[in-house]
Design a protein around this motif. Sequence first.
Motif, PDB file in Angstrom:
ATOM      1  N   ARG A   1       3.990   5.869  -5.497  1.00  0.00           N
ATOM      2  CA  ARG A   1       3.984   5.925  -6.961  1.00  0.00           C
ATOM      3  C   ARG A   1       2.898   6.876  -7.480  1.00  0.00           C
ATOM      4  NH1 ARG A   1       4.968  -0.188  -9.360  1.00  0.00           N
ATOM      5  NH2 ARG A   1       7.106  -0.440  -8.540  1.00  0.00           N
ATOM      6  N   LYS A   2       1.750   6.825  -6.806  1.00  0.00           N
ATOM      7  CA  LYS A   2       0.655   7.699  -7.231  1.00  0.00           C
ATOM      8  C   LYS A   2       1.030   9.162  -7.090  1.00  0.00           C
ATOM      9  CE  LYS A   2      -4.291   8.460  -6.516  1.00  0.00           C
ATOM     10  NZ  LYS A   2      -5.493   8.051  -5.749  1.00  0.00           N
TER      11      LYS A   2
ATOM     12  N   VAL B   1       8.655   7.649  -7.267  1.00  0.00           N
ATOM     13  CA  VAL B   1       8.970   6.294  -7.740  1.00  0.00           C
ATOM     14  C   VAL B   1      10.192   5.738  -7.017  1.00  0.00           C
ATOM     15  CG1 VAL B   1       9.523   4.898  -9.766  1.00  0.00           C
ATOM     16  CG2 VAL B   1       7.978   6.857  -9.976  1.00  0.00           C
ATOM     17  N   ASP B   2      11.217   6.558  -6.803  1.00  0.00           N
ATOM     18  CA  ASP B   2      12.449   6.087  -6.145  1.00  0.00           C
ATOM     19  C   ASP B   2      12.155   5.627  -4.715  1.00  0.00           C
ATOM     20  OD1 ASP B   2      13.899   6.631  -8.403  1.00  0.00           O
ATOM     21  OD2 ASP B   2      14.558   8.605  -7.721  1.00  0.00           O
TER      22      ASP B   2
ATOM     23  N   ALA C   1       0.829  -1.206   0.000  1.00  0.00           N
ATOM     24  CA  ALA C   1       0.000   0.000   0.000  1.00  0.00           C
ATOM     25  C   ALA C   1       0.862   1.254   0.000  1.00  0.00           C
ATOM     26  CB  ALA C   1      -0.926  -0.014   1.221  1.00  0.00           C
ATOM     27  N   ALA C   2       1.973   1.224   0.779  1.00  0.00           N
ATOM     28  CA  ALA C   2       2.870   2.378   0.816  1.00  0.00           C
ATOM     29  C   ALA C   2       3.520   2.592  -0.545  1.00  0.00           C
ATOM     30  CB  ALA C   2       3.935   2.171   1.891  1.00  0.00           C
ATOM     31  N   GLN C   3       3.889   1.511  -1.227  1.00  0.00           N
ATOM     32  CA  GLN C   3       4.507   1.651  -2.549  1.00  0.00           C
ATOM     33  C   GLN C   3       3.536   2.283  -3.543  1.00  0.00           C
ATOM     34  OE1 GLN C   3       6.446  -2.006  -3.993  1.00  0.00           O
ATOM     35  NE2 GLN C   3       6.442  -2.743  -1.869  1.00  0.00           N
ATOM     36  N   MET C   4       2.307   1.792  -3.545  1.00  0.00           N
ATOM     37  CA  MET C   4       1.329   2.332  -4.488  1.00  0.00           C
ATOM     38  C   MET C   4       1.035   3.801  -4.202  1.00  0.00           C
ATOM     39  SD  MET C   4       0.693  -0.065  -6.623  1.00  0.00           S
ATOM     40  CE  MET C   4       2.423  -0.474  -6.407  1.00  0.00           C
ATOM     41  N   SER C   5       0.994   4.148  -2.914  1.00  0.00           N
ATOM     42  CA  SER C   5       0.728   5.543  -2.549  1.00  0.00           C
ATOM     43  C   SER C   5       1.854   6.462  -3.021  1.00  0.00           C
ATOM     44  CB  SER C   5       0.543   5.650  -1.033  1.00  0.00           C
ATOM     45  OG  SER C   5       0.377   6.992  -0.644  1.00  0.00           O
TER      46      SER C   5
END
Length: 544
Positions: free
Chosen positions: A11-12, A16-17, A5-9
């Motif tokens: 990226r949104k 990205v890094d 969930a943290a990654q998708m947030s």
Amino acid sequence: MLSYAAQMSLRKSGNVDSAYVIKNITCTTPTRASKYKKSYKDSKNKIKVISNDEALSLLIEAQLTKHQYNLVRTQAKKHGCNIYPAYHLLRYAKNECYPDKSCLQITESCAEVKLQALLDITTQRILKSQGQGSIIDSVSDEYFEKLYLISKWGCDGSSQQSEYKQVFNSECDSDSSIFFTSVVPLQLVSGDIDGPNKIILWQNPRPSSPRYCRPIKIQFIHETVDITLQEKLCIENQIEKLQPSIFHFNDTEIMVKHILMFTMIDGKVCNSVTSTKSAMKCYICGSTSTAFNKIEKMIDIKTNDLNLKFGLSILHAWIRFFECLLHLSYKIGIKKWQARGDEEKRKVLENKKRIQEDFKSKLGLLVPKCGYGTSNDGNTARRFFENTEMSSSITGVDIEIINRFKIVLLTISSGYKIDLKKFNNYCILTAQKFVDKYPWYNMPTSVHKILIHGTQIIEALSILPIGQFSEESQEARNKDIKKYREGFSRKCSRIKNLEDVFNRLIVISWGVKMFDKYSPNKFALSMSEIAHELSTLRKGEGVD
């Protein structure tokens, strides 16, 4: 699920890094997070830039040109490792190694520095190499009044130099030969020079290496008797006028007196300065080779004590002892000092050819042919004495004689104090065994000098072990001069060319410390040890 969930947030929101980092530290190996943390801490630490002196050490030790150094520096910067100072800063470090420019005199055929200026800058560099303020803080003021820098000096000629396609102003000048004069510092001591109160503050870790061989004069001139005598007189006049080197550190005045020994010379120079016209004559006792085999007479013969202080020419001693056994082996078939008649000469030539071929095939040694203008070198002689059994089988010389010669040479080259009584007995017995075994072969002058007069010479130079007075450091400089002229000097004019060579010899000979495997401090007492010995002396107790 929380990690995803943290990654998708992230990226949104366009990070990205950050999303990639979270994925790596949570979804890969368990130690990945620790590695990220360590790398982050390391990146916060600033990269230490090396000092100008350290960079100069790198430049000199690696024998880098200006272009090579700048190339290494540029590539390091590209990879985020900006640790090398700019090249122009190295020039300031070089200038600190040079004596006063007013004391330098450079022409097309000669580069020279005044001896006083050279010894002043040498003493200053030695004091600084011990660490800032360390000597001054540990030694009391009374001992600074008795500081001595003991050095050796000498001169030597060398031929077969590169001849450049440039015109000299004088038609008599030529760059095919050089005559080189140099000085090597050996010890910085306090107290009595050779007494029980002597304290070594600095010791040259490599007295036979060109590392500390400092140039006094380079001349494009062929070595002759007149040139040698003229140079010796010139340097001795400067030595007589020498003043103590005075420095001020932290309101403390340090005065260092100088002692110079004329020992970096070979047999040719010894004969020149003693007016000995024949190489078959001993400049110490005046005897000729026809009398050298009369050992009992030679032991009691009167000697010229003034000529004992020229040393033993240790590097050339290895070569002369080797050549003595080599020439002996050539004539061992006829057992005569001189071959007479066609038959005897044929036997000598055949034996000589066989011995040379055996040395090449069995030991890989290229023994030069006599009469072709070439000579043997020290490495060939050392290989010969290192393989005594093989050398004996090739030459036919008694292995006991070879071993005894080897022990004598190793003893005088060791750099340690020698028991004179035992050494003298061993040398006399070696000479007697040599004469008993080969009575038909006249002992060469160099062998006679060491076996008969070696003990007297060592005693005359008792201020330091005889091995430290070797001329090897100066001999090694001859090939360096040729190399530096070719690769590390300007070719626009003869003056600039000689100036660059002379300056490089000064820079490279001050004892680069960073890459020196044998640091001077390892061979000198630590400051705490010096302070302890001084306190012991103040109490009136003896120090061995």
